[in-house]
Design an enzyme around this catalytic site. Structure first.
Site, PDB file in Angstrom:
ATOM      1  N   PHE A 170      -6.849  -4.569  -4.579  1.00 21.67           N
ATOM      2  CA  PHE A 170      -7.792  -3.532  -4.139  1.00 21.67           C
ATOM      3  C   PHE A 170      -7.287  -2.125  -4.465  1.00 21.67           C
ATOM      4  CE2 PHE A 170      -8.638  -6.952  -0.979  1.00 21.67           C
ATOM      5  CZ  PHE A 170      -9.998  -7.101  -1.175  1.00 21.67           C
TER       6      PHE A 170
ATOM      7  N   ASP B  73       0.871  -1.177   0.000  1.00 23.25           N
ATOM      8  CA  ASP B  73       0.000   0.000   0.000  1.00 23.25           C
ATOM      9  C   ASP B  73       0.905   1.222   0.000  1.00 23.25           C
ATOM     10  OD1 ASP B  73      -2.071   2.011   0.826  1.00 23.25           O
ATOM     11  OD2 ASP B  73      -3.266   0.223   1.229  1.00 23.25           O
ATOM     12  N   ASN B  74       0.422   2.339  -0.532  1.00 25.87           N
ATOM     13  CA  ASN B  74       1.208   3.583  -0.438  1.00 25.87           C
ATOM     14  C   ASN B  74       0.556   4.568   0.541  1.00 25.87           C
ATOM     15  OD1 ASN B  74      -0.976   4.407  -1.874  1.00 25.87           O
ATOM     16  ND2 ASN B  74       0.141   5.328  -3.564  1.00 25.87           N
TER      17      ASN B  74
ATOM     18  N   LYS C 176     -12.803   1.397 -14.156  1.00 26.35           N
ATOM     19  CA  LYS C 176     -13.114  -0.008 -13.827  1.00 26.35           C
ATOM     20  C   LYS C 176     -13.498  -0.780 -15.092  1.00 26.35           C
ATOM     21  CE  LYS C 176     -12.225   0.193  -9.469  1.00 26.35           C
ATOM     22  NZ  LYS C 176     -11.130  -0.563  -8.851  1.00 26.35           N
TER      23      LYS C 176
ATOM     24  N   ARG D 192     -28.952  14.269  -7.202  1.00 32.41           N
ATOM     25  CA  ARG D 192     -27.524  14.501  -7.441  1.00 32.41           C
ATOM     26  C   ARG D 192     -27.222  14.099  -8.885  1.00 32.41           C
ATOM     27  NH1 ARG D 192     -23.221  11.097  -3.806  1.00 32.41           N
ATOM     28  NH2 ARG D 192     -24.116   9.350  -4.969  1.00 32.41           N
TER      29      ARG D 192
ATOM     30  N   SER E 169     -16.645  -2.902  -9.928  1.00 33.22           N
ATOM     31  CA  SER E 169     -17.702  -2.116  -9.284  1.00 33.22           C
ATOM     32  C   SER E 169     -18.983  -2.199 -10.106  1.00 33.22           C
ATOM     33  CB  SER E 169     -17.211  -0.662  -9.232  1.00 33.22           C
ATOM     34  OG  SER E 169     -18.274   0.227  -9.065  1.00 33.22           O
TER      35      SER E 169
ATOM     36  N   TYR F  76     -14.007   7.443 -12.827  1.00 31.23           N
ATOM     37  CA  TYR F  76     -13.831   6.278 -11.944  1.00 31.23           C
ATOM     38  C   TYR F  76     -14.502   5.044 -12.549  1.00 31.23           C
ATOM     39  CZ  TYR F  76     -14.546   2.923  -8.255  1.00 31.23           C
ATOM     40  OH  TYR F  76     -14.581   1.745  -7.548  1.00 31.23           O
TER      41      TYR F  76
ATOM     42  N   GLY G 108     -25.830  12.550 -12.117  1.00 25.52           N
ATOM     43  CA  GLY G 108     -25.127  11.278 -12.384  1.00 25.52           C
ATOM     44  C   GLY G 108     -25.641  10.105 -11.580  1.00 25.52           C
TER      45      GLY G 108
ATOM     46  N   LEU H 203       2.011   1.293  -6.583  1.00 26.78           N
ATOM     47  CA  LEU H 203       1.905   0.471  -7.801  1.00 26.78           C
ATOM     48  C   LEU H 203       2.172   1.277  -9.071  1.00 26.78           C
ATOM     49  CD1 LEU H 203      -1.191  -1.762  -7.019  1.00 26.78           C
ATOM     50  CD2 LEU H 203       1.162  -2.517  -7.239  1.00 26.78           C
TER      51      LEU H 203
HETATM   52  P1  NAD Z   1      -9.726   2.392   0.083  1.00 29.36           P
HETATM   53  O1  NAD Z   1      -9.375   3.720  -0.490  1.00 29.36           O
HETATM   54  O2  NAD Z   1     -10.131   2.309   1.484  1.00 29.36           O
HETATM   55  O3  NAD Z   1      -8.519   1.363  -0.143  1.00 29.36           O
HETATM   56  C1  NAD Z   1      -7.670   1.411  -1.268  1.00 29.36           C
HETATM   57  C2  NAD Z   1      -6.250   1.295  -0.758  1.00 29.36           C
HETATM   58  O4  NAD Z   1      -5.350   1.323  -1.876  1.00 29.36           O
HETATM   59  C3  NAD Z   1      -5.846   2.438   0.181  1.00 29.36           C
HETATM   60  O5  NAD Z   1      -5.244   1.913   1.335  1.00 29.36           O
HETATM   61  C4  NAD Z   1      -4.852   3.252  -0.661  1.00 29.36           C
HETATM   62  O6  NAD Z   1      -3.882   3.886   0.155  1.00 29.36           O
HETATM   63  C5  NAD Z   1      -4.270   2.180  -1.562  1.00 29.36           C
HETATM   64  N1  NAD Z   1      -3.730   2.675  -2.828  1.00 29.36           N
HETATM   65  C6  NAD Z   1      -4.340   3.519  -3.702  1.00 29.36           C
HETATM   66  N2  NAD Z   1      -3.523   3.722  -4.759  1.00 29.36           N
HETATM   67  C7  NAD Z   1      -2.407   2.977  -4.549  1.00 29.36           C
HETATM   68  C8  NAD Z   1      -1.208   2.771  -5.286  1.00 29.36           C
HETATM   69  N3  NAD Z   1      -0.994   3.384  -6.444  1.00 29.36           N
HETATM   70  N4  NAD Z   1      -0.265   1.945  -4.774  1.00 29.36           N
HETATM   71  C9  NAD Z   1      -0.465   1.323  -3.596  1.00 29.36           C
HETATM   72  N5  NAD Z   1      -1.568   1.486  -2.852  1.00 29.36           N
HETATM   73  C10 NAD Z   1      -2.538   2.308  -3.321  1.00 29.36           C
HETATM   74  O7  NAD Z   1     -10.857   1.779  -0.889  1.00 29.36           O
HETATM   75  P2  NAD Z   1     -11.795   0.512  -0.647  1.00 29.36           P
HETATM   76  O8  NAD Z   1     -13.159   0.991  -0.363  1.00 29.36           O
HETATM   77  O9  NAD Z   1     -11.141  -0.456   0.247  1.00 29.36           O
HETATM   78  O10 NAD Z   1     -11.835  -0.054  -2.137  1.00 29.36           O
HETATM   79  C11 NAD Z   1     -11.005  -1.135  -2.536  1.00 29.36           C
HETATM   80  C12 NAD Z   1     -11.251  -1.419  -3.999  1.00 29.36           C
HETATM   81  O11 NAD Z   1     -12.619  -1.737  -4.206  1.00 29.36           O
HETATM   82  C13 NAD Z   1     -10.958  -0.256  -4.936  1.00 29.36           C
HETATM   83  O12 NAD Z   1     -10.380  -0.778  -6.115  1.00 29.36           O
HETATM   84  C14 NAD Z   1     -12.317   0.332  -5.212  1.00 29.36           C
HETATM   85  O13 NAD Z   1     -12.350   0.993  -6.442  1.00 29.36           O
HETATM   86  C15 NAD Z   1     -13.168  -0.921  -5.219  1.00 29.36           C
HETATM   87  N6  NAD Z   1     -14.572  -0.665  -4.910  1.00 29.36           N
HETATM   88  C16 NAD Z   1     -14.897  -0.031  -3.755  1.00 29.36           C
HETATM   89  C17 NAD Z   1     -16.241   0.212  -3.460  1.00 29.36           C
HETATM   90  C18 NAD Z   1     -16.623   0.973  -2.212  1.00 29.36           C
HETATM   91  O14 NAD Z   1     -17.739   1.511  -2.175  1.00 29.36           O
HETATM   92  N7  NAD Z   1     -15.802   1.013  -1.188  1.00 29.36           N
HETATM   93  C19 NAD Z   1     -17.237  -0.217  -4.353  1.00 29.36           C
HETATM   94  C20 NAD Z   1     -16.870  -0.894  -5.515  1.00 29.36           C
HETATM   95  C21 NAD Z   1     -15.521  -1.115  -5.786  1.00 29.36           C
HETATM   96  C1  WQD Z   2     -25.776   5.883  -2.290  1.00 30.20           C
HETATM   97  C2  WQD Z   2     -27.146   6.549  -2.335  1.00 30.20           C
HETATM   98  C3  WQD Z   2     -27.161   8.769  -3.269  1.00 30.20           C
HETATM   99  C4  WQD Z   2     -24.929  10.781  -0.118  1.00 30.20           C
HETATM  100  C5  WQD Z   2     -20.787   4.917  -5.404  1.00 30.20           C
HETATM  101  C6  WQD Z   2     -19.960   4.689  -6.634  1.00 30.20           C
HETATM  102  C7  WQD Z   2     -19.951   3.236  -6.981  1.00 30.20           C
HETATM  103  C8  WQD Z   2     -19.488   2.414  -5.786  1.00 30.20           C
HETATM  104  C9  WQD Z   2     -20.303   2.706  -4.583  1.00 30.20           C
HETATM  105  C10 WQD Z   2     -17.098   2.282  -5.945  1.00 30.20           C
HETATM  106  C11 WQD Z   2     -27.392   7.300  -3.636  1.00 30.20           C
HETATM  107  C12 WQD Z   2     -27.590   8.775  -1.811  1.00 30.20           C
HETATM  108  C13 WQD Z   2     -25.569   9.801  -0.858  1.00 30.20           C
HETATM  109  C14 WQD Z   2     -25.712  11.801   0.495  1.00 30.20           C
HETATM  110  C15 WQD Z   2     -27.698  10.792  -0.423  1.00 30.20           C
HETATM  111  N1  WQD Z   2     -18.136   2.726  -5.426  1.00 30.20           N
HETATM  112  N2  WQD Z   2     -26.921   9.811  -1.015  1.00 30.20           N
HETATM  113  N3  WQD Z   2     -27.069  11.743   0.322  1.00 30.20           N
HETATM  114  O1  WQD Z   2     -23.444   6.643  -5.725  1.00 30.20           O
HETATM  115  O2  WQD Z   2     -24.513   4.371  -5.281  1.00 30.20           O
HETATM  116  O3  WQD Z   2     -22.111   4.507  -5.667  1.00 30.20           O
HETATM  117  O4  WQD Z   2     -20.271   4.114  -4.331  1.00 30.20           O
HETATM  118  O5  WQD Z   2     -17.009   1.508  -6.862  1.00 30.20           O
HETATM  119  O6  WQD Z   2     -19.079   3.094  -8.030  1.00 30.20           O
HETATM  120  O7  WQD Z   2     -20.515   5.437  -7.701  1.00 30.20           O
HETATM  121  O8  WQD Z   2     -23.005   5.400  -3.567  1.00 30.20           O
HETATM  122  O9  WQD Z   2     -22.926   6.001  -1.196  1.00 30.20           O
HETATM  123  O10 WQD Z   2     -22.553   7.816  -2.925  1.00 30.20           O
HETATM  124  O11 WQD Z   2     -24.804   6.850  -2.644  1.00 30.20           O
HETATM  125  O12 WQD Z   2     -28.926  10.806  -0.549  1.00 30.20           O
HETATM  126  O13 WQD Z   2     -25.206  12.713   1.137  1.00 30.20           O
HETATM  127  O14 WQD Z   2     -27.201   7.526  -1.298  1.00 30.20           O
HETATM  128  O15 WQD Z   2     -27.943   9.642  -4.027  1.00 30.20           O
HETATM  129  O16 WQD Z   2     -28.726   7.101  -3.970  1.00 30.20           O
HETATM  130  P1  WQD Z   2     -23.361   5.305  -5.133  1.00 30.20           P
HETATM  131  P2  WQD Z   2     -23.234   6.563  -2.523  1.00 30.20           P
END
Ligand code: NAD
Ligand code: WQD
Length: 336
Positions: A81, A32-33, A154, A294, A125, A150, A296, A60
């Site tokens: 991740f 991790d960084n 993906k 909101r 995602s 974003y 998008g 990375l």
């Molecule tokens: P997070 O930000 O908590 O964790 C990501 C980690 O990767 C962090 O610790 C960050 O420091 C590290 N990182 C980022 N860039 C780096 C690099 N270049 N080199 C080394 N380390 C690096 O995010 P998370 O919620 O744990 O998400 C993990 C994965 O899941 C991500 O790929 C994210 O896109 C995906 N994802 C997350 C969600 C969500 O809502 N949390 C939803 C769908 C997909």
């Molecule tokens: C959830 C719902 C908002 C904040 C995002 C990424 C998706 C994935 C998950 C990474 C929505 C509503 C939110 C607020 C609200 N991440 N909301 N008031 O937009 O479904 O997805 O996170 O891959 O790629 O796009 O998640 O948690 O932002 O929103 O009413 O202050 O909550 O409109 O309906 P979202 P979210």
């Protein structure tokens, strides 16, 4: 089996390391960084599990450092991740998003190939589906229009991996498409870190309840849903973590060397239902207002989770109340 977790200090990565330790994987490696996390998270994991994690500070994006890590360490499989996950930040700074999420992935795959590491789980995602025409979405639902850099990062990541698997038959990749992960470990010691401002609904609710924010705005109440607010498939982070352990066991059973699997509960929950559940579980009255849509936002999305059930023998065990209760416990300990 030596497992490397990239982004292991982050939210989903830290819960997955814990799950691996609890299920008998001896010493997982993590790189991790700390762009969006703290090294201290490893100490917390070690304390809960009473086992060791071996971790390295590597970016990375740094191809040389990534390659030299793989040269010096015997790795059997990678769970990737590490990425930038903030949707609004990806809109403000798309190049940074692509450099990290696409550039980092390419460096990783090259380093794996050069060192004969052939098994990769990729964090994808549900945002790859865009605004879906049919519900629930299954893995054959085509990519939709990406609503942000974003989401596009993906889609590109998945495309790269699928192409790479076509060209390299000995390489196996599972792209797991998470829906809306939420909640925290039941211990309350690890959860979603807030190095950056949180954008997701559940942390915004708990931050409002703890007094760090004045109020929460519900984005849109005129959608064609049961109460007018958006519908999402919220899934507990511990369930998401457990699915990764199951996926490690799936590499040997894969019929095609590139697989995509949805990780969702199969249930849709509205924003107002999440708020009600939070108020019930915490006993707190949340200060919220009904606001405009909101830009998008997708109206409704939830997963067809039958492939995960069939192929991974995995299904979510925790519910919305578990998510908001553990997130609340974590927030109260965190106080930031
Ligand atoms: P997070 O930000 O908590 O964790 C990501 C980690 O990767 C962090 O610790 C960050 O420091 C590290 N990182 C980022 N860039 C780096 C690099 N270049 N080199 C080394 N380390 C690096 O995010 P998370 O919620 O744990 O998400 C993990 C994965 O899941 C991500 O790929 C994210 O896109 C995906 N994802 C997350 C969600 C969500 O809502 N949390 C939803 C769908 C997909
Ligand atoms: C959830 C719902 C908002 C904040 C995002 C990424 C998706 C994935 C998950 C990474 C929505 C509503 C939110 C607020 C609200 N991440 N909301 N008031 O937009 O479904 O997805 O996170 O891959 O790629 O796009 O998640 O948690 O932002 O929103 O009413 O202050 O909550 O409109 O309906 P979202 P979210």
């Amino acid at each position: 089996m030596n497992i490397l977790i990239t982004g292991g200090a982050g939210y989903i990565g830290s819960h997955t390391i814990l799950e691996l330790l609890e299920q008998g994987y001896e010493v997982p490696y993590s790189i991790d960084n700390y762009l969006n996390s703290e090294e201290d998270n490893y100490k917390k994991i070690e304390k809960i599990a009473n086992k060791k994690v071996t971790f390295f500070n590597i970016d990375l994006k740094n191809k040389k450092a990534t390659k030299s890590f793989f040269k010096s360490t015997k790795i059997d499989a990678v769970i990737h991740f590490a990425a930038l996950k903030s949707v609004p930040e990806s809109v403000e700074n798309p190049i940074e998003c692509y450099q990290n999420n696409v550039g980092g992935l390419i460096n990783l795959v090259q380093a794996m190939q050069e060192n004969n590491v052939h098994q990769l789980i990729f964090s994808s995602s549900c945002s790859v589906y865009g605004n879906p025409e049919q519900l629930p979405v299954n893995e054959n639902t085509p990519f939709g229009k990406a609503e942000s850099p974003y989401a596009r990062s993906k889609q590109i990541g998945e495309n790269i991996l699928e192409d790479f698997c076509k060209a390299n038959k000995d390489f196996n990749v599972i792209s797991l498409r998470y829906f809306n992960p939420a909640g925290a470990h039941p211990s309350g010691f690890i959860g979603e870190g807030f190095t950056e401002r949180p954008n997701n609904l559940v942390p915004l609710i708990t931050q409002t309840a703890v007094g760090l924010r004045d109020k929460l705005t519900v984005f849109g109440t005129d959608y064609n849903t049961k109460d007018g607010s958006c519908v999402r498939d919220y899934i507990h982070v511990v369930d998401v973590a457990q699915a990764h352990v199951k996926a490690l066991g799936y590499f040997d059973k894969m019929k095609r060397n590139y697989q995509v699997i949805n990780l969702g509960t199969g249930n849709g929950t509205t924003v107002l239902e999440i708020i009600k559940s939070f108020e019930k579980v915490s006993g707190e009255k949340l200060n919220y207002e009904l606001g405009p849509r909101r830009a998008g936002d997708v109206e409704t999305i939830y997963a067809d989770n039958s492939k995960a059930k069939k192929e991974l023998q995995w299904e979510a065990k925790l519910n919305i109340e578990d998510m908001v209760a553990t997130a609340w416990k974590w927030q109260q300990k965190l106080k930031v």
